[in-house]
Every structure is written in structure tokens, then in C-alpha cells.
Scaffold this active site. Structure first.
Site, PDB file in Angstrom:
ATOM      1  N   ASP A  42      -4.074 -23.279   4.681  1.00 29.74           N
ATOM      2  CA  ASP A  42      -5.476 -23.451   4.301  1.00 29.74           C
ATOM      3  C   ASP A  42      -6.069 -22.127   3.813  1.00 29.74           C
ATOM      4  OD1 ASP A  42      -8.036 -24.389   4.020  1.00 29.74           O
ATOM      5  OD2 ASP A  42      -8.220 -25.155   6.065  1.00 29.74           O
ATOM      6  N   ASP A  43      -6.493 -22.104   2.564  1.00 35.51           N
ATOM      7  CA  ASP A  43      -7.140 -20.907   1.995  1.00 35.51           C
ATOM      8  C   ASP A  43      -6.209 -19.690   1.955  1.00 35.51           C
ATOM      9  OD1 ASP A  43      -9.385 -22.512   1.839  1.00 35.51           O
ATOM     10  OD2 ASP A  43     -10.744 -21.071   2.780  1.00 35.51           O
ATOM     11  N   CYS A  82     -10.920 -27.594  -0.095  1.00 37.78           N
ATOM     12  CA  CYS A  82     -10.046 -28.228   0.914  1.00 37.78           C
ATOM     13  C   CYS A  82      -9.960 -29.742   0.803  1.00 37.78           C
ATOM     14  CB  CYS A  82     -10.538 -27.911   2.322  1.00 37.78           C
ATOM     15  SG  CYS A  82     -10.893 -26.190   2.651  1.00 37.78           S
ATOM     16  N   HIS A 139     -10.029 -33.455   7.553  1.00 31.00           N
ATOM     17  CA  HIS A 139     -11.042 -33.161   6.535  1.00 31.00           C
ATOM     18  C   HIS A 139     -11.185 -34.261   5.488  1.00 31.00           C
ATOM     19  CE1 HIS A 139     -13.228 -29.669   4.265  1.00 31.00           C
ATOM     20  NE2 HIS A 139     -14.044 -30.489   4.890  1.00 31.00           N
ATOM     21  N   ASP A 275      -3.751 -25.333   0.285  1.00 33.98           N
ATOM     22  CA  ASP A 275      -4.620 -26.412  -0.211  1.00 33.98           C
ATOM     23  C   ASP A 275      -5.528 -25.978  -1.352  1.00 33.98           C
ATOM     24  OD1 ASP A 275      -6.356 -24.826   1.327  1.00 33.98           O
ATOM     25  OD2 ASP A 275      -7.553 -26.552   1.953  1.00 33.98           O
ATOM     26  N   ASN A 276      -5.711 -24.659  -1.484  1.00 33.69           N
ATOM     27  CA  ASN A 276      -6.473 -24.085  -2.616  1.00 33.69           C
ATOM     28  C   ASN A 276      -6.209 -22.582  -2.583  1.00 33.69           C
ATOM     29  OD1 ASN A 276      -8.945 -25.039  -0.439  1.00 33.69           O
ATOM     30  ND2 ASN A 276      -8.746 -22.847  -0.836  1.00 33.69           N
TER      31      ASN A 276
END
Ligand code: CA
Length: 454
Positions: A42-43, A82, A139, A275-276
């Protein structure tokens, strides 16, 4: 006449059967369907793995996973945030097809979540006989009707929102199913432990495990021992980031070790992505991530927001120690997983993803999986076709103003950092790409929620 028709039908049936048999990946084993393991960070920054060029934080376990498989150097996610990219991953479709364009917000209302008409990868693999589990971040809606166990997952350990405390004392408890888990461990360690336990429970039969770490997303929480390990890193945020990334790498290591011990490596198709892109907005460094050589960050459709580390590993079945440089996207993970699971993909599902297997193995006669890739995020947009990219991006992350820039044209072959705008020089190319994006955009719908600046 009837006999002739019957004969004709039989011939067609035989041809069709042969075609289907040929279309199946060579790796589909009649004896056992492969396990599917999707690991999402994540991130995480584009440059924050050893195999991606990271120098200050060793990631030996994720590097080993990459070296055992194929690293896609032009790997993308379908959004810079996300929740939208998770919606794309779970459905195999551009999330703008069904209005999941934006994050649900800090506190999602009861109607905000992955639309119930959408079928998830867990739904599809469960229907194919898989044991299904989510360990980590969901999420895709807080309300009971959006709960992972209502969306195809047998098991759930984790949390429903977009971020979570890593220390049990500093925030709400995580969930096991729908109840409190009474968790005591640092969250990334707990997620690793639960992933190993899931594999242990389901090792005898095909399983689908979606291991969605919240590392290295904020809050910046790290354990003292790991912080100490990185005391050579002077920047405090980067040091904490390093310690959090180290925890995730160790958790991945434990999962890989479990697969090794259980002799499941050659039975398990594994994906790893972020995810990004890393949130690297100048002046407001959120987690200390690094996206070099890409420009931009999370929240933009510049490469820094949407291009991510992308690893596909399937021991003995897909090439090891290789890179693949044609553009791929996380929507492909969905389709690839279904193909290897032997699930017949129906046209009415309207999947946007492609089975990457034949491309990574070199069996496909086609040059690349996609003619073009597309993004829409409010007023931001992008299209990548070949090495060309047309993009309108959020200028705020670079200190600018407005919701999106004018369309800029970049050639990524010699300008991966998107520094030289060729739009004025090549108006015909701009027109051509814009027309193609417009055509794609016709099949999108209005966002179901959000639509503001972010
Ligand atoms: Ca994220």
C-alpha cells in the site's frame, strides 16, 4: 438435411473443443488447480524494492520472489488511489465502468462500497472450488453488505477501511470475520502470521489468498528493533518507512517459506504489486517513499501515481529471473488467475484484463497484451499506447493549481520521467490519442460518489 445439420454441428463442436483446449494455459494441471496468491503493498514507491533499484532498504524476500519469476517493468494499476485500484483488481474491469472512480472517503456512508452487482475474483474462484481468504485491508465498503465474507471470501482477517494503526494500543482492533480479533501483535507481523495460518489450513486443496498489507501506508508506526536497524537513515520519515517496509518484506518471507516447506511453490501462482504510487508530494511527504525515476505521486495520473512494482511468479511454469517490458495492468491479474484456475471466462463479464500467461511465457503470437491502457480519475486522464502517453494530471501535487492540467504528450521510451511535453509539436498524435480515449470513455459511467478534487 437434419443429419447434415447434425454433422455440421458436431464438426463445429469438435473444432470449438479443440480451440478451447488450445486456449487453456499449458500449466493447467488436471490433478490440481494452482493456488492463487495476490500480495498487495500500500502506497509503496516505485523505487522501493532492491530489484527496483532501492539502495537504503534491503528487501531480500520480495527480491527473491521477483528473481523466481518475471518482473513487469511497465506494470500499472488502473487508478492513483487505494480503493479504485482494489475495485479494478477484484472485478477485472476498469472501475470507472461501474462508478467506483474515487475513494469511499474517511467514513464511507452505508451506500458507498464495491457495487453489489459486481462479481469479485473471490466469488469466481470460490465457485470454482477454491478456499478463499482475505488477510489485510479491504477498503471496498464499511457497511455489512459490502463485507469481504459477502463478496466471495470464506475467511477474513484485517480491517475494512483505508488505513489502520499498526500497534493495537494505538487504534481500534482488527477483525476476524465480523468480530474483534483481540490482536496483540504489530499489524504487519500479524498479517504475515495469519497468511501462513491460512495456507496451513488450506494446503491440501486449491486456495486463493489475497494478502493486502497496509504497509507502507500511514500512520507511520514501526517497531523499535526495526527502527534501530535503520538508524543510519537520517530522515526520520524515511527511517520509519524503511522499518515498516522491512516488516512487510519479512512477512512475505514467512509466507514464501511456508510455501517452500509445504512443497507448494510449483503449485502457486503469485502476484506482487503496490496499489498505487508512493505519495511523494513535495512539502507534504506522507510516508517517505521514493518513485524515481518517475515523476509525480499517488493522486496523479503521471507515471509516479499509476506505475508500480509488478511481479508474477509461478515456479516451473513461468520464466524466472526475467523482466517483461510491454505494458500490463493489475486488471490482468484477475484474468490471469481465472485462466490458470481453469475458469471459463465469459464474454458477458466484460473483463478488461488479459491472461498474461502466454505473454510472459513467450507462447503468445501477439506482441503485447493491450493495444492501449486508459485512466480516468475525475478531470485527470491518461492513455498509454505503445511508448506514447497523453495525460492530464493533478498539478497540486507539484505546487500548481486547478483540478487537472491541459493534455500533455510524452514519449516514455526516452522520457520515462515525463519531462518533455510534445503536445504542441505533435498535435495530430494528441488528437489521435484523445479520440481513442474518448472512445474508451463511452463505456464508463458517472462516479457513484466523490468527484471533488480527491
Ligand atoms: Ca494506497
Amino acid at each position: 438435411m437434419a443429419a447434415l445439420e447434425r454433422g455440421f454441428t458436431m464438426t463445429r463442436l469438435l473444432v470449438l473443443t479443440a480451440a478451447i483446449a488450445l486456449a487453456l494455459p499449458a500449466s493447467v494441471d488436471a490433478a490440481r488447480k494452482p493456488n492463487i496468491l495476490i500480495i498487495v503493498a500500500d502506497d509503496m514507491g516505485y523505487a522501493d524494492l532492491g530489484v527496483q533499484g532501492c539502495k537504503d532498504v534491503p528487501t531480500p524476500n520480495i527480491d527473491a520472489l521477483a528473481n523466481a519469476g518475471t518482473r513487469c517493468t511497465n506494470g500499472y494499476v488502473s487508478g492513483p488511489y487505494c480503493s479504485p485500484t482494489r475495485a479494478g483488481l477484484m472485478t477485472g474491469r476498469y472501475q470507472t465502468r461501474f462508478g467506483h472512480e474515487f475513494n469511499p472517503g474517511a467514513k464511507g456512508s452505508e451506500d458507498v462500497g464495491l457495487p453489489l452487482a459486481q462479481t469479485t475474483l473471490a466469488d469466481r474462484l470460490k465457485a470454482a472450488g477454491y478456499a478463499t481468504g482475505l488477510v489485510g485491508k479491504w477498503h471496498l465498503g464499511d457497511d455489512a453488505k459490502f463485507h469481504p465474507q459477502k463478496r466471495g471470501f470464506d475467511d477474513f482477517f484485517g480491517f475494512l477501511g483505508g488505513a489502520h494503526s499498526y500497534f493495537p494500543a494505538k487504534g481500534p482492533d482488527v477483525l476476524r470475520g465480523t468480530g474483534s480479533a483481540n490482536e496483540k501483535e504489530y499489524l504487519t507481523d500479524a498479517l504475515g502470521r495469519e497468511a501462513v495460518a491460512f495456507i496451513d489450513r488450506h494446503k491440501a486443496n486449491p486456495f486463493f489468498l489475497y494478502l493486502a498489507f497496509n504497509a507502507v501506508h500511514t500512520p507511520m508506526h514501526a517497531t523499535p528493533d526495526r527502527l534501530k536497524k535503520f538508524d543510519g537513515i537520517k530522515d526520520a520519515t524515511r527511517r520509519t518507512y524503511a522499518a515498516m517496509l522491512d516488516a512487510m518484506d519479512q512477512a512475505v518471507g514467512k509466507v514464501m517459506e511456508k510455501l517452500r516447506v509445504e512443497n507448494l511453490e510449483s503449485d502457486t501462482l503469485i502476484f506482487f504489486i503496490s496499489d498505487n504510487g508512493g505519495p511523494t508530494m513535495p512539502g507534504t511527504t506522507i510516508n517517505g517513499s521514493i518513485n524515481t525515476p518517475l515523476r509525480g505521486s499517488k493522486r496523479t495520473t503521471l507515471e509516479g501515481g499509476i506505475r508500480v512494482p509488478f511481479i508474477v511468479t509461478y515456479k516451473g511454469k513461468l520464466p524466472a529471473g526475467k523482466t517483461y517490458d510491454r505494458p500490463v495492468i493489475q486488471l490482468d491479474i484477475h484474468t490471469t488467475a481465472l485462466a490458470y484456475a481453469g475458469v471459463e471466462i465469459k464474454p458477458e463479464w466484460k473483463l478488461d484484463g488479459v491472461n498474461l500467461g502466454p505473454f510472459l511465457s513467450g507462447e503468445s503470437s501477439r506482441w503485447q497484451p493491450h493495444d492501449a491502457l486508459y485512466w480516468r480519475f475525475g478531470e485527470q486522464m491518461a492513455i498509454r499506447r505503445g511508448d506514447w502517453k497523453l495525460v492530464r494530471y493533478d498539478p497540486n501535487v507539484e505546487g500548481g493549481k486547478g483540478r487537472a492540467t491541459e493534455a500533455k504528450l510524452y514519449n516514455l521510451a526516452d522520457d520515462i520521467g515525463e519531462t518533455t511535453d510534445l503536445a504542441a509539436k505533435m498535435p495530430d498524435k494528441v488528437k489521435e490519442l484523445q479520440a481513442e480515449w474518448n472512445k474508451w470513455n463511452k463505456d464508463n459511467v458517472a462516479p457513484l460518489w466523490g468527484g471533488g478534487k480527491k
